[in-house]
Design a protein around this motif. Structure first.
Motif, PDB file in Angstrom:
ATOM      1  N   ALA A 131     -48.254  76.229  63.893  1.00 55.03           N
ATOM      2  CA  ALA A 131     -47.029  75.561  63.471  1.00 55.03           C
ATOM      3  C   ALA A 131     -46.179  75.161  64.655  1.00 55.03           C
ATOM      4  CB  ALA A 131     -46.205  76.471  62.567  1.00 55.03           C
ATOM      5  N   THR A 132     -45.230  74.286  64.387  1.00 62.74           N
ATOM      6  CA  THR A 132     -44.196  73.972  65.362  1.00 62.74           C
ATOM      7  C   THR A 132     -42.950  74.741  64.970  1.00 62.74           C
ATOM      8  OG1 THR A 132     -43.508  72.102  64.022  1.00 62.74           O
ATOM      9  CG2 THR A 132     -45.124  71.689  65.744  1.00 62.74           C
ATOM     10  N   GLN A 133     -41.900  74.779  65.801  1.00 58.63           N
ATOM     11  CA  GLN A 133     -40.692  75.552  65.490  1.00 58.63           C
ATOM     12  C   GLN A 133     -39.984  74.916  64.320  1.00 58.63           C
ATOM     13  OE1 GLN A 133     -38.882  78.075  64.923  1.00 58.63           O
ATOM     14  NE2 GLN A 133     -38.957  78.858  66.958  1.00 58.63           N
ATOM     15  N   GLY A 134     -38.794  74.501  64.389  1.00 61.31           N
ATOM     16  CA  GLY A 134     -38.156  73.767  63.306  1.00 61.31           C
ATOM     17  C   GLY A 134     -37.728  74.608  62.131  1.00 61.31           C
ATOM     18  N   ALA A 135     -38.551  75.563  61.667  1.00 61.11           N
ATOM     19  CA  ALA A 135     -38.185  76.390  60.521  1.00 61.11           C
ATOM     20  C   ALA A 135     -37.839  77.795  60.966  1.00 61.11           C
ATOM     21  CB  ALA A 135     -39.323  76.417  59.514  1.00 61.11           C
ATOM     22  N   GLY A 136     -37.542  77.966  62.264  1.00 58.59           N
ATOM     23  CA  GLY A 136     -37.149  79.287  62.734  1.00 58.59           C
ATOM     24  C   GLY A 136     -38.309  80.068  63.287  1.00 58.59           C
ATOM     25  N   GLU A 137     -38.130  81.382  63.341  1.00 56.39           N
ATOM     26  CA  GLU A 137     -39.114  82.265  63.960  1.00 56.39           C
ATOM     27  C   GLU A 137     -40.455  82.189  63.264  1.00 56.39           C
ATOM     28  OE1 GLU A 137     -40.569  84.751  66.757  1.00 56.39           O
ATOM     29  OE2 GLU A 137     -38.592  83.828  66.695  1.00 56.39           O
ATOM     30  N   ALA A 138     -40.459  81.896  61.943  1.00 57.70           N
ATOM     31  CA  ALA A 138     -41.726  81.832  61.213  1.00 57.70           C
ATOM     32  C   ALA A 138     -42.632  80.749  61.776  1.00 57.70           C
ATOM     33  CB  ALA A 138     -41.470  81.567  59.733  1.00 57.70           C
ATOM     34  N   ALA A 139     -42.067  79.661  62.251  1.00 56.80           N
ATOM     35  CA  ALA A 139     -42.891  78.598  62.811  1.00 56.80           C
ATOM     36  C   ALA A 139     -43.669  79.086  64.015  1.00 56.80           C
ATOM     37  CB  ALA A 139     -42.010  77.404  63.201  1.00 56.80           C
ATOM     38  N   LYS A 140     -43.030  79.948  64.837  1.00 52.54           N
ATOM     39  CA  LYS A 140     -43.748  80.515  65.977  1.00 52.54           C
ATOM     40  C   LYS A 140     -44.902  81.376  65.501  1.00 52.54           C
ATOM     41  CE  LYS A 140     -39.665  80.763  68.994  1.00 52.54           C
ATOM     42  NZ  LYS A 140     -38.787  81.674  69.731  1.00 52.54           N
ATOM     43  N   THR A 141     -44.670  82.101  64.417  1.00 50.08           N
ATOM     44  CA  THR A 141     -45.726  82.947  63.868  1.00 50.08           C
ATOM     45  C   THR A 141     -46.904  82.102  63.441  1.00 50.08           C
ATOM     46  OG1 THR A 141     -44.048  84.469  63.065  1.00 50.08           O
ATOM     47  CG2 THR A 141     -46.223  84.650  62.072  1.00 50.08           C
ATOM     48  N   GLU A 142     -46.623  80.972  62.748  1.00 48.62           N
ATOM     49  CA  GLU A 142     -47.695  80.089  62.295  1.00 48.62           C
ATOM     50  C   GLU A 142     -48.447  79.508  63.481  1.00 48.62           C
ATOM     51  OE1 GLU A 142     -45.483  77.374  59.950  1.00 48.62           O
ATOM     52  OE2 GLU A 142     -45.061  78.852  58.390  1.00 48.62           O
ATOM     53  N   ALA A 143     -47.733  79.141  64.532  1.00 51.67           N
ATOM     54  CA  ALA A 143     -48.385  78.570  65.703  1.00 51.67           C
ATOM     55  C   ALA A 143     -49.319  79.575  66.349  1.00 51.67           C
ATOM     56  CB  ALA A 143     -47.324  78.105  66.711  1.00 51.67           C
ATOM     57  N   ALA A 144     -48.865  80.815  66.464  1.00 49.97           N
ATOM     58  CA  ALA A 144     -49.702  81.856  67.060  1.00 49.97           C
ATOM     59  C   ALA A 144     -50.946  82.088  66.238  1.00 49.97           C
ATOM     60  CB  ALA A 144     -48.903  83.156  67.180  1.00 49.97           C
ATOM     61  N   ALA A 145     -50.825  81.923  64.913  1.00 47.84           N
ATOM     62  CA  ALA A 145     -51.968  82.144  64.036  1.00 47.84           C
ATOM     63  C   ALA A 145     -53.086  81.163  64.343  1.00 47.84           C
ATOM     64  CB  ALA A 145     -51.542  82.004  62.578  1.00 47.84           C
ATOM     65  N   ALA A 146     -52.747  79.899  64.542  1.00 48.81           N
ATOM     66  CA  ALA A 146     -53.779  78.914  64.806  1.00 48.81           C
ATOM     67  C   ALA A 146     -54.422  79.115  66.160  1.00 48.81           C
ATOM     68  CB  ALA A 146     -53.209  77.507  64.721  1.00 48.81           C
ATOM     69  N   ASP A 147     -53.657  79.618  67.115  1.00 53.52           N
ATOM     70  CA  ASP A 147     -54.199  79.818  68.449  1.00 53.52           C
ATOM     71  C   ASP A 147     -55.371  80.788  68.444  1.00 53.52           C
ATOM     72  OD1 ASP A 147     -52.347  78.119  69.474  1.00 53.52           O
ATOM     73  OD2 ASP A 147     -50.963  79.682  70.141  1.00 53.52           O
ATOM     74  N   PRO A 190     -38.287  73.884  55.278  1.00 56.72           N
ATOM     75  CA  PRO A 190     -36.853  73.615  55.117  1.00 56.72           C
ATOM     76  C   PRO A 190     -36.557  72.764  53.882  1.00 56.72           C
ATOM     77  CG  PRO A 190     -37.527  73.288  57.391  1.00 56.72           C
ATOM     78  CD  PRO A 190     -38.787  73.430  56.599  1.00 56.72           C
ATOM     79  N   GLN A 191     -37.461  71.851  53.556  1.00 54.31           N
ATOM     80  CA  GLN A 191     -37.269  71.007  52.383  1.00 54.31           C
ATOM     81  C   GLN A 191     -37.277  71.825  51.096  1.00 54.31           C
ATOM     82  OE1 GLN A 191     -39.647  67.381  52.170  1.00 54.31           O
ATOM     83  NE2 GLN A 191     -39.962  67.427  54.396  1.00 54.31           N
ATOM     84  N   LEU A 192     -38.124  72.874  51.051  1.00 52.96           N
ATOM     85  CA  LEU A 192     -38.184  73.716  49.854  1.00 52.96           C
ATOM     86  C   LEU A 192     -36.834  74.367  49.587  1.00 52.96           C
ATOM     87  CD1 LEU A 192     -41.637  75.537  50.142  1.00 52.96           C
ATOM     88  CD2 LEU A 192     -41.074  73.435  48.922  1.00 52.96           C
ATOM     89  N   ALA A 193     -36.202  74.867  50.631  1.00 53.56           N
ATOM     90  CA  ALA A 193     -34.895  75.493  50.472  1.00 53.56           C
ATOM     91  C   ALA A 193     -33.863  74.478  49.989  1.00 53.56           C
ATOM     92  CB  ALA A 193     -34.450  76.127  51.787  1.00 53.56           C
ATOM     93  N   ASP A 194     -33.920  73.265  50.555  1.00 49.01           N
ATOM     94  CA  ASP A 194     -32.976  72.221  50.162  1.00 49.01           C
ATOM     95  C   ASP A 194     -33.186  71.809  48.708  1.00 49.01           C
ATOM     96  OD1 ASP A 194     -31.897  72.235  52.690  1.00 49.01           O
ATOM     97  OD2 ASP A 194     -33.023  70.481  53.391  1.00 49.01           O
ATOM     98  N   ILE A 195     -34.459  71.656  48.325  1.00 53.56           N
ATOM     99  CA  ILE A 195     -34.774  71.271  46.944  1.00 53.56           C
ATOM    100  C   ILE A 195     -34.245  72.318  45.971  1.00 53.56           C
ATOM    101  CG2 ILE A 195     -36.674  70.986  45.299  1.00 53.56           C
ATOM    102  CD1 ILE A 195     -38.265  69.698  47.626  1.00 53.56           C
ATOM    103  N   ASP A 196     -34.464  73.592  46.300  1.00 54.28           N
ATOM    104  CA  ASP A 196     -34.013  74.677  45.432  1.00 54.28           C
ATOM    105  C   ASP A 196     -32.489  74.670  45.323  1.00 54.28           C
ATOM    106  OD1 ASP A 196     -34.726  77.274  44.000  1.00 54.28           O
ATOM    107  OD2 ASP A 196     -33.354  78.034  45.526  1.00 54.28           O
ATOM    108  N   SER A 197     -31.822  74.565  46.454  1.00 56.31           N
ATOM    109  CA  SER A 197     -30.355  74.577  46.465  1.00 56.31           C
ATOM    110  C   SER A 197     -29.782  73.383  45.716  1.00 56.31           C
ATOM    111  CB  SER A 197     -29.860  74.577  47.916  1.00 56.31           C
ATOM    112  OG  SER A 197     -28.467  74.495  47.976  1.00 56.31           O
TER     113      SER A 197
END
Length: 376
Positions: A31-47, A312-319
């Motif tokens: 993943a790329t950042q943009g959605a906070g710390e979780a994005a870093k987690t996703e990026a590390a997963a693919a590595d 981020p879009q999911l949170a916006d849609i819900d709100s």
């Protein structure tokens, strides 16, 4: 016509996979950042999955086409997720790996799609977790009521998509045993909510509440455990059943409640947050194993980038949908952690947790431990 096209593509894909050979690597999304710390987690997963590849890495590979589908309503998160991954994987590989995408039940309902995935007639399925349970029993872990309710989206994402997550590793094993490979789980701490025509401020208010649920035994068992009276009912009948008073309440994600105009027949929107609104993307294991490692890396990268963009879009849609329902006259009821703790402490709910944990081979215990550790 498109179903016929899909079957033709499936045959062609099988030949393509044979020609290109297989790397057979198990992988995790990036993943790329943009959605906070979780994005870093996703990026590390693919590595950890496969080496990164530039455009030249695909020049000597035979072109491969995969078939993907969802059973979502038009514009729902599942469709957005699937179509964005298809777009990204095409761009990353310069068109050498492509995904022919069939949204909105074009190839059947969730059960149809998952059966076709099993037989490799289609390769990729995007859907919510509940229908996957019949094919991957371990996915029943997502039926644990309110297990995610006290955590934010980043914390949940570390557990569901992180490369160092014990839960994700065990969930991967459950998918692999069923002949599929989990690519990622899209969520952002949004949930199924409860609508009713009475205020649901305390646990006692749920007693004898006649509520429509999905036809899922674990979901029904939860409502029974807190004193309500669950009734599975076809979605097409719900509006009129609420209008006539045949049932008192129903539960769904905010966007679905808006789309069905349930504000016309319900006046309370309670944030019970009992089931996480999550869409999994999986691929037939044989099809994934047959992909060249460079294509595996491209697919993982596309999935993770798509999740980082859409979260981020999911949170916006819900709100936005909650606000729209309030603007249409519904009263929003939110709860503090004490409400969830009271429900989770019930003997009936504890028994349900034990039952579900048994169904999924202890994966429920791993999930709870992983969430607690990730939140520290």
């Amino acid at each position: 016509m498109r179903k016929i096209t899909a079957l033709v593509l499936a045959t062609a894909m099988a030949a393509s996979l044979t020609a290109c050979g297989g790397g057979g690597k198990t992988s995790e999304p990036a993943a790329t950042q943009g959605a906070g710390e979780a994005a870093k987690t996703e990026a590390a997963a693919a590595d950890t999955a496969a080496p990164a590849a530039d455009a030249a890495s695909y020049d000597d590979l035979d072109a491969v086409s995969l078939i993907a589908a969802d059973n979502s309503s038009k514009g729902a998160a599942a469709q957005l997720f699937g179509e964005l991954v298809a777009e990204k994987v095409d761009t990353i590989t310069g068109g050498k790996l492509t995904i022919e995408y069939f949204p909105n039940s074009e190839l059947g309902d969730d059960g149809d799609l998952l059966r076709q995935q099993q037989s490799n007639d289609i390769q990729i399925v995007v859907c919510q977790t509940a229908p996957v349970v019949s094919f991957v029993p371990g996915v029943a872990v997502f039926d644990l009521p309110m297990v995610f309710s006290k955590y934010d989206g980043d914390t949940i994402d570390k557990v569901l998509n992180g490369s160092d997550s014990a839960f994700r590793q065990e969930l991967n094993t459950a998918y692999e045993a069923a002949g599929t490979h989990l690519l990622g789980v899209l969520q952002n701490a949004t949930y199924r909510l409860t609508t009713a025509n009475k205020e649901l401020n305390t646990l006692a208010d749920f007693k004898a509440l006649q509520i429509r649920t999905m036809n899922n035994s674990n979901h029904m068992a939860f409502w029974t455990a807190i004193g309500a009276e669950p009734t599975p009912l076809a979605w097409s009948e719900v509006y009129f059943a609420l209008q006539s008073g045949t049932i008192d309440a129903e539960e769904n994600a905010a966007d679905t409640i808006v789309g069905a105009n349930l504000n016309e027949v319900q006046n309370v929107l309670a944030c019970t947050n009992h089931i996480l609104y999550a869409n999994q993307m999986s691929i037939n294991k044989a099809a994934y194993d047959a992909l060249d490692p460079a294509f595996q890396a491209a697919l993982n990268q596309a999935v993770s980038e798509a999740m980082a963009e859409l979260r981020p879009q999911l949170a916006d849609i819900d709100s936005n949908n909650k606000k729209a329902l309030q603007d249409k006259g519904m009263k929003l009821i939110e709860y503090d952690n004490a409400f969830y703790d009271e429900i989770l402490a019930l003997d009936t709910v504890q028994k349900l947790y034990t039952d579900i944990d048994t169904q999924c081979g202890g994966l429920g215990t791993t999930l709870q431990d992983s969430l607690e550790n990730a939140a520290k």
